[in-house]
Design an enzyme around this catalytic site. Structure first.
Site, PDB file in Angstrom:
ATOM      1  N   HIS A  32     -68.131  63.995  55.826  1.00 16.99           N
ATOM      2  CA  HIS A  32     -67.082  63.544  54.901  1.00 16.99           C
ATOM      3  C   HIS A  32     -66.832  62.036  54.973  1.00 16.99           C
ATOM      4  O   HIS A  32     -65.798  61.560  54.504  1.00 16.99           O
ATOM      5  CB  HIS A  32     -65.776  64.308  55.177  1.00 16.99           C
ATOM      6  CG  HIS A  32     -65.852  65.761  54.803  1.00 16.99           C
ATOM      7  ND1 HIS A  32     -64.955  66.700  55.225  1.00 16.99           N
ATOM      8  CD2 HIS A  32     -66.745  66.429  54.023  1.00 16.99           C
ATOM      9  CE1 HIS A  32     -65.284  67.894  54.737  1.00 16.99           C
ATOM     10  NE2 HIS A  32     -66.368  67.751  54.010  1.00 16.99           N
ATOM     11  N   ASN A  90     -64.571  65.245  60.348  1.00 11.99           N
ATOM     12  CA  ASN A  90     -63.589  64.187  60.616  1.00 11.99           C
ATOM     13  C   ASN A  90     -64.111  62.821  60.196  1.00 11.99           C
ATOM     14  O   ASN A  90     -65.310  62.550  60.270  1.00 11.99           O
ATOM     15  CB  ASN A  90     -63.216  64.166  62.094  1.00 11.99           C
ATOM     16  CG  ASN A  90     -62.477  65.421  62.492  1.00 11.99           C
ATOM     17  OD1 ASN A  90     -62.034  66.171  61.619  1.00 11.99           O
ATOM     18  ND2 ASN A  90     -62.352  65.656  63.775  1.00 11.99           N
ATOM     19  N   ARG A 130     -54.894  54.719  58.053  1.00 11.98           N
ATOM     20  CA  ARG A 130     -55.740  55.591  58.898  1.00 11.98           C
ATOM     21  C   ARG A 130     -56.746  54.738  59.684  1.00 11.98           C
ATOM     22  O   ARG A 130     -57.056  55.015  60.817  1.00 11.98           O
ATOM     23  CB  ARG A 130     -56.535  56.605  58.051  1.00 11.98           C
ATOM     24  CG  ARG A 130     -55.777  57.415  57.022  1.00 11.98           C
ATOM     25  CD  ARG A 130     -55.137  58.640  57.610  1.00 11.98           C
ATOM     26  NE  ARG A 130     -53.902  58.342  58.282  1.00 11.98           N
ATOM     27  CZ  ARG A 130     -52.756  57.998  57.669  1.00 11.98           C
ATOM     28  NH1 ARG A 130     -52.673  57.885  56.371  1.00 11.98           N
ATOM     29  NH2 ARG A 130     -51.665  57.747  58.373  1.00 11.98           N
ATOM     30  N   ALA A 180     -58.536  72.832  71.764  1.00 15.14           N
ATOM     31  CA  ALA A 180     -59.920  72.475  72.084  1.00 15.14           C
ATOM     32  C   ALA A 180     -60.004  71.617  73.349  1.00 15.14           C
ATOM     33  O   ALA A 180     -60.883  71.818  74.186  1.00 15.14           O
ATOM     34  CB  ALA A 180     -60.548  71.740  70.906  1.00 15.14           C
ATOM     35  N   GLY A 214     -61.829  73.729  65.741  1.00 12.61           N
ATOM     36  CA  GLY A 214     -60.701  73.015  65.138  1.00 12.61           C
ATOM     37  C   GLY A 214     -60.800  72.826  63.637  1.00 12.61           C
ATOM     38  O   GLY A 214     -60.417  71.773  63.119  1.00 12.61           O
ATOM     39  N   THR A 215     -61.300  73.841  62.947  1.00 12.47           N
ATOM     40  CA  THR A 215     -61.367  73.737  61.484  1.00 12.47           C
ATOM     41  C   THR A 215     -60.818  75.016  60.863  1.00 12.47           C
ATOM     42  O   THR A 215     -61.089  76.105  61.341  1.00 12.47           O
ATOM     43  CB  THR A 215     -62.798  73.376  60.993  1.00 12.47           C
ATOM     44  OG1 THR A 215     -62.835  73.473  59.576  1.00 12.47           O
ATOM     45  CG2 THR A 215     -63.867  74.251  61.595  1.00 12.47           C
ATOM     46  N   SER A 216     -60.044  74.839  59.792  1.00 15.18           N
ATOM     47  CA  SER A 216     -59.277  75.963  59.243  1.00 15.18           C
ATOM     48  C   SER A 216     -60.103  76.886  58.357  1.00 15.18           C
ATOM     49  O   SER A 216     -59.655  77.964  58.004  1.00 15.18           O
ATOM     50  CB  SER A 216     -58.112  75.416  58.422  1.00 15.18           C
ATOM     51  OG  SER A 216     -58.619  74.615  57.379  1.00 15.18           O
ATOM     52  N   LEU A 229     -56.893  76.726  67.374  1.00 15.79           N
ATOM     53  CA  LEU A 229     -55.511  76.997  67.793  1.00 15.79           C
ATOM     54  C   LEU A 229     -54.993  78.304  67.202  1.00 15.79           C
ATOM     55  O   LEU A 229     -54.230  79.026  67.815  1.00 15.79           O
ATOM     56  CB  LEU A 229     -54.643  75.826  67.332  1.00 15.79           C
ATOM     57  CG  LEU A 229     -53.282  75.658  67.954  1.00 15.79           C
ATOM     58  CD1 LEU A 229     -53.372  75.617  69.473  1.00 15.79           C
ATOM     59  CD2 LEU A 229     -52.634  74.376  67.443  1.00 15.79           C
ATOM     60  N   CYS A 288     -66.915  43.044  48.041  1.00 20.50           N
ATOM     61  CA  CYS A 288     -68.224  43.367  48.608  1.00 20.50           C
ATOM     62  C   CYS A 288     -68.903  42.100  49.137  1.00 20.50           C
ATOM     63  O   CYS A 288     -68.972  41.097  48.422  1.00 20.50           O
ATOM     64  CB  CYS A 288     -69.092  44.004  47.524  1.00 20.50           C
ATOM     65  SG  CYS A 288     -70.753  44.354  48.091  1.00 20.50           S
TER      66      CYS A 288
HETATM   67  P1  NAD Z   1     -57.523  71.423  58.766  1.00 20.77           P
HETATM   68  O1  NAD Z   1     -56.438  70.448  58.949  1.00 20.77           O
HETATM   69  O2  NAD Z   1     -57.611  72.208  57.523  1.00 20.77           O
HETATM   70  O3  NAD Z   1     -57.449  72.490  59.956  1.00 20.77           O
HETATM   71  C1  NAD Z   1     -57.316  72.111  61.297  1.00 20.77           C
HETATM   72  C2  NAD Z   1     -57.489  73.343  62.157  1.00 20.77           C
HETATM   73  O4  NAD Z   1     -57.438  72.932  63.505  1.00 20.77           O
HETATM   74  C3  NAD Z   1     -56.366  74.392  61.964  1.00 20.77           C
HETATM   75  O5  NAD Z   1     -56.961  75.670  61.810  1.00 20.77           O
HETATM   76  C4  NAD Z   1     -55.575  74.309  63.278  1.00 20.77           C
HETATM   77  O6  NAD Z   1     -55.091  75.557  63.690  1.00 20.77           O
HETATM   78  C5  NAD Z   1     -56.622  73.815  64.246  1.00 20.77           C
HETATM   79  N1  NAD Z   1     -56.102  73.053  65.387  1.00 20.77           N
HETATM   80  C6  NAD Z   1     -55.014  72.238  65.421  1.00 20.77           C
HETATM   81  N2  NAD Z   1     -54.896  71.682  66.638  1.00 20.77           N
HETATM   82  C7  NAD Z   1     -55.942  72.156  67.379  1.00 20.77           C
HETATM   83  C8  NAD Z   1     -56.380  71.951  68.713  1.00 20.77           C
HETATM   84  N3  NAD Z   1     -55.730  71.131  69.552  1.00 20.77           N
HETATM   85  N4  NAD Z   1     -57.490  72.595  69.135  1.00 20.77           N
HETATM   86  C9  NAD Z   1     -58.167  73.435  68.308  1.00 20.77           C
HETATM   87  N5  NAD Z   1     -57.793  73.679  67.033  1.00 20.77           N
HETATM   88  C10 NAD Z   1     -56.713  73.036  66.580  1.00 20.77           C
HETATM   89  O7  NAD Z   1     -58.842  70.634  59.069  1.00 20.77           O
HETATM   90  P2  NAD Z   1     -60.343  70.795  58.560  1.00 20.77           P
HETATM   91  O8  NAD Z   1     -60.697  72.244  58.523  1.00 20.77           O
HETATM   92  O9  NAD Z   1     -61.125  69.846  59.382  1.00 20.77           O
HETATM   93  O10 NAD Z   1     -60.343  70.301  57.039  1.00 20.77           O
HETATM   94  C11 NAD Z   1     -59.580  69.239  56.636  1.00 20.77           C
HETATM   95  C12 NAD Z   1     -60.239  68.041  56.037  1.00 20.77           C
HETATM   96  O11 NAD Z   1     -59.352  67.022  56.460  1.00 20.77           O
HETATM   97  C13 NAD Z   1     -61.586  67.566  56.514  1.00 20.77           C
HETATM   98  O12 NAD Z   1     -62.362  67.416  55.382  1.00 20.77           O
HETATM   99  C14 NAD Z   1     -61.362  66.159  57.119  1.00 20.77           C
HETATM  100  O13 NAD Z   1     -62.205  65.208  56.519  1.00 20.77           O
HETATM  101  C15 NAD Z   1     -59.963  65.789  56.782  1.00 20.77           C
HETATM  102  N6  NAD Z   1     -59.141  65.267  57.900  1.00 20.77           N
HETATM  103  C16 NAD Z   1     -59.733  64.551  58.892  1.00 20.77           C
HETATM  104  C17 NAD Z   1     -58.980  64.109  59.968  1.00 20.77           C
HETATM  105  C18 NAD Z   1     -59.690  63.299  61.050  1.00 20.77           C
HETATM  106  O14 NAD Z   1     -60.661  62.615  60.763  1.00 20.77           O
HETATM  107  N7  NAD Z   1     -59.256  63.376  62.301  1.00 20.77           N
HETATM  108  C19 NAD Z   1     -57.618  64.385  60.040  1.00 20.77           C
HETATM  109  C20 NAD Z   1     -57.036  65.125  58.993  1.00 20.77           C
HETATM  110  C21 NAD Z   1     -57.814  65.559  57.914  1.00 20.77           C
END
Ligand code: NAD
Length: 238
Positions: A109, A92, A60, A222, A178-180, A205, A139
């Site tokens: 996070h 994120n 990652r 988004a 963009g959070t579920s 989405l 470290c």
């Molecule tokens: P999630 O994966 O549970 O949900 C993502 C949400 O985003 C979904 O509801 C989906 O429908 C929506 N989505 C997808 N594409 C989209 C777009 N283009 N525009 C708008 N919405 C869109 O994610 P979460 O709720 O953030 O929780 C997951 C956990 O996963 C977090 O704690 C995070 O730390 C971690 N995570 C982080 C990353 C990153 O840093 N980019 C990636 C994956 C997971």
């Protein structure tokens, strides 16, 4: 509704980075990049198999060099420039908000760029070539101790919660992007903001779990929706 004085809290999730090419959780049925969350995102997983967890995060971390901020991240940094009081909270762990120009995103996070010492709690950005290969990193402060990803795993306490709660208690507008709505405590921010009288806007989405609490909901990507919305919000009362 909007002036420069409007106090805004924004919560972003994996969805805002999806258009940059970083996969979300829910897109893959609760797996993260084909791994069970229990295996790669819990302290128990780290204890059981540190090598697997380390390699997962190293991948990652290396991916950050292959992705770019998208128009959604950029629009949020423009909104921050316009407003006097905006707190951007992200779940994120990527660095795309900062690379789009956001000044001080709250990474509740943790951050992929940083590693943390389990012995002395030293935390630092460690993204040099030798920090990114598969071997464990020691470290720089207490030399022999092994660094872990500076990531908040499930069952651990998210960062900067007091600051987030203060902002939530005072905000006029709360925007979730963009959070579920599955991962707590972040999933509870909407209810807190709503309860103390904030106007709540959702951009996603698909309908998130806590959909009913939004005063306004915009369904779609988004990166496609945010630039227009933000232009509209910042134009109305200028
Ligand atoms: P999630 O994966 O549970 O949900 C993502 C949400 O985003 C979904 O509801 C989906 O429908 C929506 N989505 C997808 N594409 C989209 C777009 N283009 N525009 C708008 N919405 C869109 O994610 P979460 O709720 O953030 O929780 C997951 C956990 O996963 C977090 O704690 C995070 O730390 C971690 N995570 C982080 C990353 C990153 O840093 N980019 C990636 C994956 C997971």
């Amino acid at each position: 509704m909007w002036t420069k004085e409007t106090k805004v809290v924004i919560l972003t999730g994996a969805g805002i980075s999806a258009e940059s090419g970083i996969r979300t959780f829910r897109a893959s049925d609760g797996l993260w990049e084909d791994h069970r969350i229990d295996d790669v995102a819990t302290p128990e997983g780290w204890e059981r198999n540190p090598q697997l967890v380390w390699e997962f995060y190293q991948e990652r971390r290396r991916q950050l060099f292959e992705v770019e901020p998208n128009p959604g991240h950029i629009a949020l940094s423009k909104l921050e420039d316009y407003l006097d009081d905006m707190l951007l909270v992200t779940q994120n762990v990527d660095n795309l908000h900062a690379r789009a120009g956001s000044k001080n995103p709250v990474h509740m996070h943790g951050e992929l760029e940083k590693l943390r010492c389990e012995e002395c709690d030293y935390v630092g950005v460690m993204m040099e070539e030798h920090d990114l290969n598969s071997a464990f990193v020691s470290c720089p402060e207490c030399t022999n101790a092994m660094m872990r990803p500076h990531i908040v795993w499930f069952h651990e306490m998210p960062m900067r919660m007091a600051e987030i709660e203060t902002a939530l208690n005072q905000c006029d507008v709360f925007i979730s992007i963009g959070t579920s709505g599955h991962v707590y405590p972040a999933a509870g921010f909407l209810a807190s903001a709503k309860q103390q009288g904030s106007y709540c806007i959702g951009i996603n989405l698909e309908s998130p779990l806590n959909f009913d609490l939004f005063d306004e909901f915009h369904q779609g990507k988004a990166g496609e929706i945010l630039p227009g919305l933000i232009q509209q919000w910042t134009r109305t009362k200028e």
